[in-house]
Design an enzyme around this catalytic site. Structure first.
Site, PDB file in Angstrom:
ATOM      1  N   ASP A 193       0.859  -1.190   0.000  1.00 44.69           N
ATOM      2  CA  ASP A 193       0.000   0.000   0.000  1.00 44.69           C
ATOM      3  C   ASP A 193       0.890   1.233   0.000  1.00 44.69           C
ATOM      4  OD1 ASP A 193      -2.001   1.939   0.514  1.00 44.69           O
ATOM      5  OD2 ASP A 193      -3.124   0.560   1.791  1.00 44.69           O
TER       6      ASP A 193
ATOM      7  N   ARG B 240      -0.694   4.327   0.217  1.00 42.35           N
ATOM      8  CA  ARG B 240      -1.560   5.391   0.725  1.00 42.35           C
ATOM      9  C   ARG B 240      -1.075   5.832   2.106  1.00 42.35           C
ATOM     10  NH1 ARG B 240      -7.229   2.707   0.845  1.00 42.35           N
ATOM     11  NH2 ARG B 240      -5.873   1.054   1.628  1.00 42.35           N
TER      12      ARG B 240
END
Length: 461
Positions: A372, A374
């Site tokens: 990820d 983010r």
């Protein structure tokens, strides 16, 4: 094609060191000689020009005129405007350009002769429909580092600079709208929601205030958030954008960067001023973009169901006398991009044993090298811009978001998960994997044997 050497010396009146800035890199690393050159450009690429122009491989002119930026100052006058213009290069006091994620489209419009590169925005009647701030967080050191808190009010707070010829552009716009979603209409028809004519019309339109926010990064504090040196941050930004912004490594006096990434859109249900009042119940969701689900209804994830559930909760909260907030961030595919996301979908569906939760994150890491991207370190800034000190009901199961928000000093009361009945069958893999990885859930966490069960459809199904 001729090549002419031009000066790439910094503007003596640039922010950070207005009298004698240091043009060297934070790491004293010099760019190749080509970075200080300009090349003549054929007139075919210079619409309406009478003679060949030169490409300057630096976005800043040597000279005077740039206004200083004092990030975190208590007033707009003390802070100074963000000037990312391409019209008068001597006025620039940042790295990058406004609306950076659309800069290539702007370049095409100029190349095609559709846009005059000297155009300056006429800001008549563009002022915000609702006033946001100023709030104490705006000048709290290190509290807001990824957006310009004064970005919606430039026509007002920098009127004298605009009158003096500075091309200052808003990085935030605030307006009002009606939002119509099939799920909200269905909730109205089944009685889960009631029309009141104030927050929800009889036809199912939710009445909102919405704001668009472009990123504005104060590099020293962004580096601090990510636990790295500013030197390393600048160097990696320069390298990973293919050398797109030479000033990152040649102009340590320029501390503000307008990155070429998407920003955020806010949807506020109720009075925006109530967001800053911890006595008024606030229901909020931070939602990361998922085009496939949010727009086209793909059922491989819970993104749209969770988003529409949060909108319903926000409407209901506003009708109770509270206020609701949806913050929609452009971070498609865990900030890995849609191409990567679709490649991962194929890998999951084709793996031996089928689509199982125990391999959910592994398949992403195999393709992208990371589970990820983010990173949520910058995410709470928008809450601080809105003056938020307490979120009574956070509609999110993500511990990363929860930890980032509370770690920034904002209190969170209740956490609201997505109801089981809203989880599409093909998204059960995602939900099981996330709960097993530590996502908030009030129910049972799937065990190792449960995670090994293939619950996703095959590609041909």
């Amino acid at each position: 094609m001729s090549v002419d050497t031009v000066s790439s010396s910094p503007n003596p009146s640039s922010p950070g060191s207005p009298s004698a800035p240091n043009p060297q890199s934070p790491s004293s690393a010099a760019l190749p000689d080509a970075a200080a050159a300009s090349v003549s450009l054929s007139p075919i690429y210079a619409p309406n020009a009478g003679a060949p122009r030169h490409i300057r491989l630096t976005s800043h002119a040597g000279g005077f005129g740039a206004l200083p930026i004092r990030w975190g100052a208590a007033t707009a006058t003390e802070r100074g405007p963000i000037v990312g213009t391409t019209t008068t290069r001597a006025h620039r006091n940042v790295i990058g350009t406004h609306s950076g994620s659309y800069s290539v489209y702007r370049a095409l419009a100029v190349a095609a002769g559709a846009l005059n590169p000297q155009h300056k925005a006429d800001l008549t009647n563009t002022s915000p429909t609702d006033l946001i701030g100023p709030y104490p967080q705006w000048s709290d050191p290190g509290r807001i580092v990824s957006l310009d808190p004064w970005g919606a009010a430039v026509a007002d707070v920098f009127s004298s600079e605009l009158a003096a010829g500075y091309d200052i552009r808003p990085t935030i716009a605030v307006t009002q709208a009606h939002v119509i979603l099939p799920e909200v209409i269905e909730a109205l028809q089944t009685g889960r929601l009631k029309a009141d004519g104030k927050f929800l019309t009889a036809g199912g339109a939710a009445m909102v205030t919405k704001a668009a926010i472009e990123p504005v990064w104060f590099l020293p504090e962004v580096a601090r958030r990510f636990g790295c040196s500013e030197t390393d941050l600048r160097r990696v930004l320069f390298e990973e954008t293919g050398g797109m912004y030479p000033e990152l490594v040649t102009r340590s006096d320029l501390e503000v960067f307008l990155p070429p990434i998407g920003g955020q859109t806010l949807y506020i249900f109720g009075n925006p001023r109530d967001l800053a009042n911890p006595e008024v119940e606030l229901t909020a969701r931070i939602h990361d973009e998922c085009n496939g689900s949010d727009v086209f209804g793909s059922d491989i994830c819970t993104c749209r169901p969770y988003l529409t559930h949060a909108i319903e909760e926000c409407i209901r909260g506003a009708q109770r006398g509270g206020v609701g907030l949806i913050a929609y961030s452009r971070k498609e595919g865990r900030a890995l991009g849609e191409v990567t996301k679709f490649l991962v979908y194929n890998a999951r569906k084709r793996q031996v044993g089928g689509d199982t939760a125990d391999q959910y994150f592994a398949r992403t890491e195999c393709v992208a090298g990371v589970q990820d991207m983010r990173f949520q370190e910058l995410m709470p800034d928008v809450f601080h811009w809105l003056g938020i000190r307490k979120i009574h009901r956070l509609v999110s199961m993500s511990n990363l978001k929860f930890d980032a928000i509370t770690g920034s000093g904002i209190e969170i009361g209740e956490r609201v998960n997505i109801p089981d009945e809203l989880i599409p069958a093909d998204a059960r893999v995602e939900m099981d994997a996330k709960m097993a990885a530590g996502y908030f859930t009030p129910g049972a966490v799937p065990d190792a044997e449960e995670l090994k069960k293939a619950k996703g459809r095959g590609l041909s199904e």
